[in-house]
Write an enzyme that holds these catalytic residues in place. Structure first.
Site, PDB file in Angstrom:
ATOM      1  N   HIS A   1       0.930  -1.399   0.276  1.00 22.82           N
ATOM      2  CA  HIS A   1      -0.266   0.208   0.021  1.00 22.82           C
ATOM      3  C   HIS A   1       1.126   0.916  -0.111  1.00 22.82           C
ATOM      4  O   HIS A   1      -0.333   2.773  -0.798  1.00 22.82           O
ATOM      5  CB  HIS A   1      -1.279   0.060   1.233  1.00 22.82           C
ATOM      6  CG  HIS A   1      -1.039   0.434   2.657  1.00 22.82           C
ATOM      7  ND1 HIS A   1       0.090  -0.678   3.293  1.00 22.82           N
ATOM      8  CD2 HIS A   1      -0.114   1.430   2.967  1.00 22.82           C
ATOM      9  CE1 HIS A   1       0.370   0.062   4.645  1.00 22.82           C
ATOM     10  NE2 HIS A   1       0.423   1.164   4.162  1.00 22.82           N
TER      11      HIS A   1
ATOM     12  N   ASP B   1      -0.323  -7.453   1.429  1.00 21.85           N
ATOM     13  CA  ASP B   1       0.196  -5.977   1.286  1.00 21.85           C
ATOM     14  C   ASP B   1       1.477  -6.118   1.016  1.00 21.85           C
ATOM     15  O   ASP B   1       2.030  -6.223   2.510  1.00 21.85           O
ATOM     16  CB  ASP B   1      -0.633  -5.271   2.420  1.00 21.85           C
ATOM     17  CG  ASP B   1      -0.242  -4.088   2.407  1.00 21.85           C
ATOM     18  OD1 ASP B   1       0.287  -3.616   2.037  1.00 21.85           O
ATOM     19  OD2 ASP B   1      -0.172  -3.610   3.707  1.00 21.85           O
TER      20      ASP B   1
ATOM     21  N   SER C   1       3.945   1.452   8.959  1.00 22.78           N
ATOM     22  CA  SER C   1       4.017   0.017   7.349  1.00 22.78           C
ATOM     23  C   SER C   1       5.002  -0.133   6.879  1.00 22.78           C
ATOM     24  O   SER C   1       6.100   0.189   6.292  1.00 22.78           O
ATOM     25  CB  SER C   1       2.971   1.068   6.646  1.00 22.78           C
ATOM     26  OG  SER C   1       1.280   0.942   6.680  1.00 22.78           O
ATOM     27  N   GLY C   2       5.335  -0.715   5.969  1.00 24.00           N
ATOM     28  CA  GLY C   2       6.076  -1.306   5.203  1.00 24.00           C
ATOM     29  C   GLY C   2       6.896  -2.199   6.217  1.00 24.00           C
ATOM     30  O   GLY C   2       7.579  -3.209   6.192  1.00 24.00           O
TER      31      GLY C   2
END
Ligand code: ARG
Length: 416
Positions: free
Chosen positions: A225, A270, A366-367
């Protein structure tokens, strides 16, 4: 000559007092020096090779970070630690770590690093002899199914730089802080250099947007994302180290591979792979995490850590310094209950946090990596920060891309 005495002490008394004080002082200094020297320890590093035969074939355990590799390494490391348990020197074996196995005319060689802390009063020549003697005479496998050719065990003294290099080339090794009492990203603590060396920051036009994880010297993993709108690889850079400014290292991104099955607004699949513009050189501060096998099992309730430069609460700021927080793995059944995520958790996702809230990743993380260690203190990537309902709320744990479920996709696209 007569000197008026007045109230002064006799000169011989003064002399005596001075003498006694001097003697007392020298004894004190002598004792302190001896004590300090006696308690001072020197580090001795060795590279050792152990030829052995076992009930398993090399092909079954030769691959780093596989379940069999870990089991075999653990077995040999324990055997070595046991051999040194009644160590006759003033000191101890602080680490025995298998770095790899190799095939050697019919048999197998285990390559191991040994680190000792030994009192500086011991004679170095004697230390070497006793270590060699212990390896040749005391190695014994309790299970009996592993035969080490003790006479052919070799050891070589190596320096700190060489030792670090061997460690940094292994996946999932880290310099751990002495205490892990932490822990408040949301509810976490600041990180010291080298504690989570696989953490990267991804920047679009120089502004941090997401975290990422080092899995080799040319590949990072992150969340799909992050690249939904920002697709141009040329405008992304990756930086490494515990601060964004100044970074320990920085490099461009050459290629972004987003999972083909990721379709916004679904959070499934994701995950994304990033190829670096040039390979990084591993250091104590920057190196790779281990990828678990597809069938690796992280246990519900297991202690995991998530790290990131994200915000500390929903309306907070991004951080320049890396933070960590300890979370628990929450099984999918619990996570899918009506009061939690009510069936939204699919097989490519994993929940971690705390059902009471307070400890979680958040926007900007995120990530980034969610990791757990095994009995050898080697760290594996369990998840990639993906989504959550707000941050750190009760019954709303963080949701992560489940790395084991996406493991084959990773191999398919980058060969790792
Ligand atoms: N989607 C967020 C990001 O892009 C990560 C959110 C994680 N949320 C959570 N509650 N753990 O940074």
């Amino acid at each position: 000559m007569r000197i008026s005495k007045g109230r002064c002490l006799e000169p011989w008394v003064i002399g005596l007092i001075t003498c006694v004080s001097l003697i007392a002082m020298s004894v004190c200094i002598g004792l302190t020096v001896h004590y300090v020297r006696y308690n001072q320890r020197n580090t001795y590093n060795y590279y050792s090779t152990l030829p052995f035969t076992s009930d398993k074939l090399y092909a079954e355990f030769g691959r780093e970070a596989s379940k069999n590799f870990t089991e075999m390494s653990h077995r040999i490391e324990s055997m070595v630690k046991n051999a040194f348990s009644g160590f006759p020197l003033q000191g101890e074996l602080v680490k025995a770590h298998i770095i790899k196995f190799s095939e050697e005319n019919g048999g197998v060689l285990a390559h191991m690093l040994l680190i000792f802390r030994i009192r500086s009063t011991e004679d170095p020549g004697n230390v070497n002899k006793i270590i060699e003697y212990t390896l040749h005479e005391k190695l014994r496998d309790v299970s009996g199914s592993l035969q080490v050719e003790r006479d052919s065990v070799e050891i070589k003294k190596i320096n700190k730089t060489e030792t670090d290099k061997y460690f940094n080339d292994c996946c999932g090794t880290r310099r751990s802080k002495s205490s892990n009492e932490s822990l408040r990203i949301v509810g976490g603590t600041k990180v010291e250099e080298g504690e989570w060396p696989w953490q990267a920051s991804l920047q679009w036009d120089d502004a941090h947007r997401c975290g990422a994880v080092v899995i080799s010297n040319t590949w990072l993993l992150s969340a799909a994302h992050c690249f939904r709108i920002h697709k141009d690889a040329n405008r992304w850079t990756a930086s490494f180290g515990i601060t964004i400014y100044p970074p320990t290292m920085k490099t461009g991104i050459q290629r972004i591979i987003v999972h083909e099955k990721y379709h916004y607004p679904s959070h499934e699949y994701d995950i994304a792979l990033l190829e670096l513009a040039k390979p990084i050189v591993y250091t104590n501060e920057v190196h790779r995490v281990c990828l678990p096998d597809a069938n690796h099992e992280f246990q519900p309730g297991q202690e995991l850590f998530v790290t990131g430069f994200g915000v500390q609460h929903k309306h907070g700021y991004l951080q320049n310094r890396l933070w960590q927080v300890q979370v628990e793995l929450i099984d999918t059944k619990t996570c899918n209950q009506p009061e939690v995520y009510n069936g939204a958790i699919t097989p490519t996702m994993l929940c971690a946090g705390s059902l009471e809230g307070k400890r979680d990743s958040c926007q900007g993380d995120s990530g980034g990596p969610l990791v757990g260690s095994d009995a050898r203190d080697v760290w594996y990537l369990a998840g990639i920060v993906s989504w959550g309902d707000n941050c750190a709320l009760p019954n709303k744990p963080g949701v992560y891309a489940r790395v084991t479920a996406l493991r084959d996709w990773i191999t398919e696209h980058c060969g790792i």
